[in-house]
Design a protein around this motif. Sequence first.
Motif, PDB file in Angstrom:
ATOM      1  N   ASP A 121       0.720  -1.091  -0.185  1.00 32.85           N
ATOM      2  CA  ASP A 121       0.574   0.493  -0.128  1.00 32.85           C
ATOM      3  C   ASP A 121       1.059   1.259  -0.016  1.00 32.85           C
ATOM      4  O   ASP A 121       1.460   0.922   0.840  1.00 32.85           O
ATOM      5  CB  ASP A 121      -1.098  -0.429   0.913  1.00 32.85           C
ATOM      6  CG  ASP A 121      -1.823   0.950   0.603  1.00 32.85           C
ATOM      7  OD1 ASP A 121      -1.717   2.576   1.491  1.00 32.85           O
ATOM      8  OD2 ASP A 121      -3.189   0.908   0.934  1.00 32.85           O
ATOM      9  N   GLU A 122       0.460   2.368  -1.011  1.00 28.30           N
ATOM     10  CA  GLU A 122       0.689   3.171  -0.986  1.00 28.30           C
ATOM     11  C   GLU A 122       1.606   4.204   0.906  1.00 28.30           C
ATOM     12  O   GLU A 122       2.525   4.978   0.187  1.00 28.30           O
ATOM     13  CB  GLU A 122       0.538   4.151  -2.529  1.00 28.30           C
ATOM     14  CG  GLU A 122       1.153   3.474  -3.154  1.00 28.30           C
ATOM     15  CD  GLU A 122       0.298   4.645  -4.869  1.00 28.30           C
ATOM     16  OE1 GLU A 122       0.620   5.749  -4.274  1.00 28.30           O
ATOM     17  OE2 GLU A 122       0.272   4.309  -5.343  1.00 28.30           O
ATOM     18  N   SER A 123      -0.101   4.129   1.449  1.00 27.45           N
ATOM     19  CA  SER A 123       0.250   5.061   2.285  1.00 27.45           C
ATOM     20  C   SER A 123       1.422   4.142   3.322  1.00 27.45           C
ATOM     21  O   SER A 123       1.878   5.266   4.174  1.00 27.45           O
ATOM     22  CB  SER A 123      -0.766   4.685   3.387  1.00 27.45           C
ATOM     23  OG  SER A 123      -0.584   3.593   4.028  1.00 27.45           O
ATOM     24  N   ILE A 124       1.748   3.398   3.290  1.00 28.26           N
ATOM     25  CA  ILE A 124       2.952   2.357   3.659  1.00 28.26           C
ATOM     26  C   ILE A 124       4.403   2.293   3.048  1.00 28.26           C
ATOM     27  O   ILE A 124       5.316   1.315   3.739  1.00 28.26           O
ATOM     28  CB  ILE A 124       2.833   1.064   4.415  1.00 28.26           C
ATOM     29  CG1 ILE A 124       2.252  -0.251   4.224  1.00 28.26           C
ATOM     30  CG2 ILE A 124       1.882   1.304   5.800  1.00 28.26           C
ATOM     31  CD1 ILE A 124       2.188  -1.177   4.802  1.00 28.26           C
ATOM     32  N   HIS A 125       4.832   2.963   1.877  1.00 24.90           N
ATOM     33  CA  HIS A 125       5.590   2.305   1.271  1.00 24.90           C
ATOM     34  C   HIS A 125       6.750   2.585   1.448  1.00 24.90           C
ATOM     35  O   HIS A 125       8.035   1.878   1.468  1.00 24.90           O
ATOM     36  CB  HIS A 125       5.703   3.007  -0.182  1.00 24.90           C
ATOM     37  CG  HIS A 125       6.253   2.990  -1.396  1.00 24.90           C
ATOM     38  ND1 HIS A 125       7.517   3.560  -1.565  1.00 24.90           N
ATOM     39  CD2 HIS A 125       7.018   0.842  -1.838  1.00 24.90           C
ATOM     40  CE1 HIS A 125       8.050   3.677  -2.915  1.00 24.90           C
ATOM     41  NE2 HIS A 125       8.301   1.994  -2.816  1.00 24.90           N
ATOM     42  N   SER A 126       7.426   3.942   2.450  1.00 24.85           N
ATOM     43  CA  SER A 126       8.581   4.315   2.854  1.00 24.85           C
ATOM     44  C   SER A 126       8.872   3.127   3.927  1.00 24.85           C
ATOM     45  O   SER A 126      10.323   3.239   3.986  1.00 24.85           O
ATOM     46  CB  SER A 126       8.597   6.079   3.000  1.00 24.85           C
ATOM     47  OG  SER A 126       8.148   6.395   2.318  1.00 24.85           O
ATOM     48  N   GLU A 127       8.038   3.097   4.703  1.00 21.05           N
ATOM     49  CA  GLU A 127       8.835   2.406   6.074  1.00 21.05           C
ATOM     50  C   GLU A 127       8.702   1.205   5.318  1.00 21.05           C
ATOM     51  O   GLU A 127       8.971   0.557   6.017  1.00 21.05           O
ATOM     52  CB  GLU A 127       7.555   3.027   6.765  1.00 21.05           C
ATOM     53  CG  GLU A 127       7.698   2.070   8.111  1.00 21.05           C
ATOM     54  CD  GLU A 127       6.354   1.467   8.950  1.00 21.05           C
ATOM     55  OE1 GLU A 127       5.798   2.821   9.661  1.00 21.05           O
ATOM     56  OE2 GLU A 127       6.128   0.790   9.605  1.00 21.05           O
ATOM     57  N   TRP A 128       8.328   0.205   4.427  1.00 15.97           N
ATOM     58  CA  TRP A 128       7.701  -0.920   4.490  1.00 15.97           C
ATOM     59  C   TRP A 128       9.482  -0.703   3.680  1.00 15.97           C
ATOM     60  O   TRP A 128      10.344  -2.031   3.324  1.00 15.97           O
ATOM     61  CB  TRP A 128       6.419  -1.588   3.097  1.00 15.97           C
ATOM     62  CG  TRP A 128       7.342  -2.917   2.770  1.00 15.97           C
ATOM     63  CD1 TRP A 128       6.714  -3.795   3.548  1.00 15.97           C
ATOM     64  CD2 TRP A 128       8.067  -2.934   1.615  1.00 15.97           C
ATOM     65  NE1 TRP A 128       7.124  -5.107   2.288  1.00 15.97           N
ATOM     66  CE2 TRP A 128       8.000  -4.472   1.615  1.00 15.97           C
ATOM     67  CE3 TRP A 128       8.389  -2.379   0.447  1.00 15.97           C
ATOM     68  CZ2 TRP A 128       8.261  -5.333   0.477  1.00 15.97           C
ATOM     69  CZ3 TRP A 128       8.998  -2.852  -0.850  1.00 15.97           C
ATOM     70  CH2 TRP A 128       9.069  -4.337  -0.525  1.00 15.97           C
ATOM     71  N   GLY A 174      -1.626   0.610  -4.754  1.00 17.12           N
ATOM     72  CA  GLY A 174      -0.139  -0.278  -4.630  1.00 17.12           C
ATOM     73  C   GLY A 174       0.287  -0.087  -5.321  1.00 17.12           C
ATOM     74  O   GLY A 174       0.460   0.251  -6.644  1.00 17.12           O
TER      75      GLY A 174
END
Length: 74
Positions: free
Chosen positions: A4-11, A44
């Motif tokens: 999901d794009e909302s967690i992309h950086s963290e992932w 995503g």
Amino acid sequence: MNIDESIHSEWLEWIKEYVQQILATTLFAKIVLMKVLVDEDIGGLTYSIQYYVNSKLDLEVFQNKYYADFQSIA
């Protein structure tokens, strides 16, 4: 994997560290993380991870000694 794009950086930070931990076992020659350039209906971002093992024996050692630990943090 579809992220999901909302967690992309963290992932992305997490998966890079995860890959480094697997490589630290010295049982893999390399691991390649690639962003797949495809539009998914579900949205995503999609990634592919390719694991290159040094030998079949090293893969068996990884599965027997490390796999459960890595599954628990995945």
